[in-house]
Scaffold this motif. Structure first.
Motif, PDB file in Angstrom:
ATOM      1  N   ILE A  68      46.515  30.190  23.754  1.00 12.94           N
ATOM      2  CA  ILE A  68      46.550  30.796  25.088  1.00 12.94           C
ATOM      3  C   ILE A  68      45.579  30.066  26.012  1.00 12.94           C
ATOM      4  O   ILE A  68      45.923  29.739  27.145  1.00 12.94           O
ATOM      5  CB  ILE A  68      46.219  32.305  25.014  1.00 12.94           C
ATOM      6  N   ALA A  69      44.382  29.784  25.516  1.00  8.79           N
ATOM      7  CA  ALA A  69      43.382  29.082  26.314  1.00  8.79           C
ATOM      8  C   ALA A  69      43.855  27.685  26.701  1.00  8.79           C
ATOM      9  O   ALA A  69      43.509  27.171  27.770  1.00  8.79           O
ATOM     10  CB  ALA A  69      42.061  29.000  25.554  1.00  8.79           C
ATOM     11  N   GLN A  70      44.662  27.063  25.852  1.00 12.11           N
ATOM     12  CA  GLN A  70      45.189  25.728  26.127  1.00 12.11           C
ATOM     13  C   GLN A  70      46.460  25.765  26.974  1.00 12.11           C
ATOM     14  O   GLN A  70      47.039  24.731  27.274  1.00 12.11           O
ATOM     15  CB  GLN A  70      45.478  24.993  24.816  1.00 12.11           C
ATOM     16  N   GLY A  71      46.901  26.964  27.314  1.00 12.09           N
ATOM     17  CA  GLY A  71      48.103  27.092  28.136  1.00 12.09           C
ATOM     18  C   GLY A  71      49.395  26.930  27.364  1.00 12.09           C
ATOM     19  O   GLY A  71      50.456  26.748  27.960  1.00 12.09           O
ATOM     20  N   LYS A  72      49.331  26.991  26.064  1.00 12.52           N
ATOM     21  CA  LYS A  72      50.530  26.846  25.232  1.00 12.52           C
ATOM     22  C   LYS A  72      51.211  28.207  25.071  1.00 12.52           C
ATOM     23  O   LYS A  72      51.227  28.787  23.990  1.00 12.52           O
ATOM     24  CB  LYS A  72      50.168  26.284  23.855  1.00 12.52           C
ATOM     25  N   VAL A  73      51.738  28.706  26.184  1.00  7.29           N
ATOM     26  CA  VAL A  73      52.371  30.019  26.179  1.00  7.29           C
ATOM     27  C   VAL A  73      53.749  29.931  26.811  1.00  7.29           C
ATOM     28  O   VAL A  73      54.026  29.036  27.603  1.00  7.29           O
ATOM     29  CB  VAL A  73      51.518  31.065  26.942  1.00  7.29           C
ATOM     30  N   THR A  74      54.594  30.859  26.444  1.00  7.74           N
ATOM     31  CA  THR A  74      55.910  30.988  27.046  1.00  7.74           C
ATOM     32  C   THR A  74      56.071  32.451  27.456  1.00  7.74           C
ATOM     33  O   THR A  74      55.763  33.355  26.670  1.00  7.74           O
ATOM     34  CB  THR A  74      57.018  30.616  26.032  1.00  7.74           C
ATOM     35  N   MET A  75      56.528  32.670  28.648  1.00  7.18           N
ATOM     36  CA  MET A  75      56.709  34.030  29.132  1.00  7.18           C
ATOM     37  C   MET A  75      57.775  34.734  28.296  1.00  7.18           C
ATOM     38  O   MET A  75      58.777  34.126  27.905  1.00  7.18           O
ATOM     39  CB  MET A  75      57.122  34.019  30.611  1.00  7.18           C
ATOM     40  N   ALA A  76      57.565  36.015  28.043  1.00  7.64           N
ATOM     41  CA  ALA A  76      58.495  36.794  27.218  1.00  7.64           C
ATOM     42  C   ALA A  76      59.896  36.776  27.814  1.00  7.64           C
ATOM     43  O   ALA A  76      60.888  36.651  27.089  1.00  7.64           O
ATOM     44  CB  ALA A  76      57.987  38.216  27.055  1.00  7.64           C
ATOM     45  N   ALA A  77      59.991  36.869  29.129  1.00 10.03           N
ATOM     46  CA  ALA A  77      61.304  36.860  29.783  1.00 10.03           C
ATOM     47  C   ALA A  77      62.051  35.559  29.479  1.00 10.03           C
ATOM     48  O   ALA A  77      63.274  35.572  29.259  1.00 10.03           O
ATOM     49  CB  ALA A  77      61.140  37.057  31.285  1.00 10.03           C
ATOM     50  N   ASP A  78      61.336  34.453  29.450  1.00 11.65           N
ATOM     51  CA  ASP A  78      61.961  33.161  29.153  1.00 11.65           C
ATOM     52  C   ASP A  78      62.451  33.114  27.707  1.00 11.65           C
ATOM     53  O   ASP A  78      63.523  32.584  27.417  1.00 11.65           O
ATOM     54  CB  ASP A  78      60.979  32.019  29.407  1.00 11.65           C
ATOM     55  N   VAL A  79      61.664  33.656  26.795  1.00 15.41           N
ATOM     56  CA  VAL A  79      62.055  33.683  25.380  1.00 15.41           C
ATOM     57  C   VAL A  79      63.312  34.520  25.209  1.00 15.41           C
ATOM     58  O   VAL A  79      64.264  34.114  24.534  1.00 15.41           O
ATOM     59  CB  VAL A  79      60.907  34.225  24.501  1.00 15.41           C
ATOM     60  N   PHE A  80      63.344  35.712  25.844  1.00 15.51           N
ATOM     61  CA  PHE A  80      64.516  36.585  25.713  1.00 15.51           C
ATOM     62  C   PHE A  80      65.753  35.948  26.341  1.00 15.51           C
ATOM     63  O   PHE A  80      66.863  36.074  25.816  1.00 15.51           O
ATOM     64  CB  PHE A  80      64.238  37.960  26.309  1.00 15.51           C
ATOM     65  N   ALA A  81      65.571  35.259  27.452  1.00  9.28           N
ATOM     66  CA  ALA A  81      66.702  34.581  28.098  1.00  9.28           C
ATOM     67  C   ALA A  81      67.259  33.495  27.182  1.00  9.28           C
ATOM     68  O   ALA A  81      68.478  33.334  27.053  1.00  9.28           O
ATOM     69  CB  ALA A  81      66.270  33.991  29.439  1.00  9.28           C
ATOM     70  N   GLU A  82      66.363  32.767  26.541  1.00  8.29           N
ATOM     71  CA  GLU A  82      66.800  31.719  25.609  1.00  8.29           C
ATOM     72  C   GLU A  82      67.534  32.331  24.413  1.00  8.29           C
ATOM     73  O   GLU A  82      68.561  31.804  23.976  1.00  8.29           O
ATOM     74  CB  GLU A  82      65.594  30.912  25.134  1.00  8.29           C
ATOM     75  N   LEU A  83      67.041  33.441  23.919  1.00  7.43           N
ATOM     76  CA  LEU A  83      67.717  34.117  22.804  1.00  7.43           C
ATOM     77  C   LEU A  83      69.093  34.620  23.218  1.00  7.43           C
ATOM     78  O   LEU A  83      70.062  34.531  22.445  1.00  7.43           O
ATOM     79  CB  LEU A  83      66.854  35.279  22.283  1.00  7.43           C
ATOM     80  N   ASP A  84      69.197  35.128  24.445  1.00  7.25           N
ATOM     81  CA  ASP A  84      70.500  35.575  24.952  1.00  7.25           C
ATOM     82  C   ASP A  84      71.479  34.414  25.009  1.00  7.25           C
ATOM     83  O   ASP A  84      72.653  34.560  24.647  1.00  7.25           O
ATOM     84  CB  ASP A  84      70.353  36.208  26.339  1.00  7.25           C
ATOM     85  N   GLN A  85      71.007  33.254  25.465  1.00  3.76           N
ATOM     86  CA  GLN A  85      71.867  32.076  25.526  1.00  3.76           C
ATOM     87  C   GLN A  85      72.325  31.661  24.131  1.00  3.76           C
ATOM     88  O   GLN A  85      73.493  31.297  23.945  1.00  3.76           O
ATOM     89  CB  GLN A  85      71.123  30.908  26.202  1.00  3.76           C
ATOM     90  N   LEU A  86      71.432  31.720  23.166  1.00  2.26           N
ATOM     91  CA  LEU A  86      71.795  31.367  21.792  1.00  2.26           C
ATOM     92  C   LEU A  86      72.830  32.350  21.238  1.00  2.26           C
ATOM     93  O   LEU A  86      73.768  31.954  20.538  1.00  2.26           O
ATOM     94  CB  LEU A  86      70.558  31.325  20.890  1.00  2.26           C
ATOM     95  N   ASP A  87      72.687  33.636  21.565  1.00  4.62           N
ATOM     96  CA  ASP A  87      73.649  34.639  21.118  1.00  4.62           C
ATOM     97  C   ASP A  87      75.025  34.375  21.716  1.00  4.62           C
ATOM     98  O   ASP A  87      76.054  34.509  21.044  1.00  4.62           O
ATOM     99  CB  ASP A  87      73.183  36.048  21.510  1.00  4.62           C
ATOM    100  N   LYS A  88      75.049  33.984  22.993  1.00  7.83           N
ATOM    101  CA  LYS A  88      76.324  33.711  23.655  1.00  7.83           C
ATOM    102  C   LYS A  88      77.006  32.514  23.018  1.00  7.83           C
ATOM    103  O   LYS A  88      78.236  32.509  22.853  1.00  7.83           O
ATOM    104  CB  LYS A  88      76.107  33.463  25.163  1.00  7.83           C
ATOM    105  N   LYS A  89      76.243  31.496  22.657  1.00  3.02           N
ATOM    106  CA  LYS A  89      76.824  30.310  22.015  1.00  3.02           C
ATOM    107  C   LYS A  89      77.370  30.654  20.637  1.00  3.02           C
ATOM    108  O   LYS A  89      78.421  30.178  20.253  1.00  3.02           O
ATOM    109  CB  LYS A  89      75.766  29.207  21.868  1.00  3.02           C
ATOM    110  N   ASP A  90      76.644  31.493  19.890  1.00  3.28           N
ATOM    111  CA  ASP A  90      77.081  31.877  18.545  1.00  3.28           C
ATOM    112  C   ASP A  90      78.298  32.803  18.608  1.00  3.28           C
ATOM    113  O   ASP A  90      79.145  32.757  17.717  1.00  3.28           O
ATOM    114  CB  ASP A  90      75.950  32.596  17.785  1.00  3.28           C
ATOM    115  N   GLY A  91      78.416  33.578  19.668  1.00  7.25           N
ATOM    116  CA  GLY A  91      79.526  34.542  19.789  1.00  7.25           C
ATOM    117  C   GLY A  91      80.791  33.878  20.288  1.00  7.25           C
ATOM    118  O   GLY A  91      81.875  34.446  20.187  1.00  7.25           O
ATOM    119  N   ALA A  92      80.701  32.681  20.813  1.00 10.46           N
ATOM    120  CA  ALA A  92      81.874  32.021  21.388  1.00 10.46           C
ATOM    121  C   ALA A  92      82.742  31.384  20.360  1.00 10.46           C
ATOM    122  O   ALA A  92      82.491  31.178  19.252  1.00 10.46           O
ATOM    123  CB  ALA A  92      81.447  30.964  22.398  1.00 10.46           C
TER     124      ALA A  92
END
Length: 92
Positions: A68-92
């Motif tokens: 966290i101090a080094q700025g190596k973070v990802t916002m939770a919203a971005d993680v969930f959006a990426e997971l949603d995209q992966l789900d859509k690809k797997d469901g297609a």
């Protein structure tokens, strides 16, 4: 820690079986001295494993704080959006 849990090395040599029983029951560590100086700690396996797990968790927390101090973070919203995209690809 009770002062009675400090014993000389001769006690360890002569009373090993009793020490195993007592440490298993009390879960209190035993400090062994040699020439009046503390040299080692003897503890039951359950306490040892609990201590190791605690240390492992503290290391994970410290690593997380460092990242966290080094700025190596990802916002939770971005993680969930990426997971949603992966789900859509797997469901297609």
């Amino acid at each position: 820690m009770k002062l009675s849990n400090i014993k000389p090395i001769s006690f360890l040599k002569s009373d090993a079986a009793r020490i195993v029983t007592e440490l298993s029951e009390t879960r209190e560590p035993l400090i062994i001295t040699q020439n009046g100086e503390a040299k080692l700690v003897v503890q039951d396996i359950a306490s040892y494993e609990a201590q190791r797990q605690t240390i492992a968790l503290l290391k994970i927390l410290a690593l997380g704080e460092k990242e966290i101090a080094q700025g190596k973070v990802t916002m939770a919203a971005d993680v969930f959006a990426e997971l949603d995209q992966l789900d859509k690809k797997d469901g297609a």
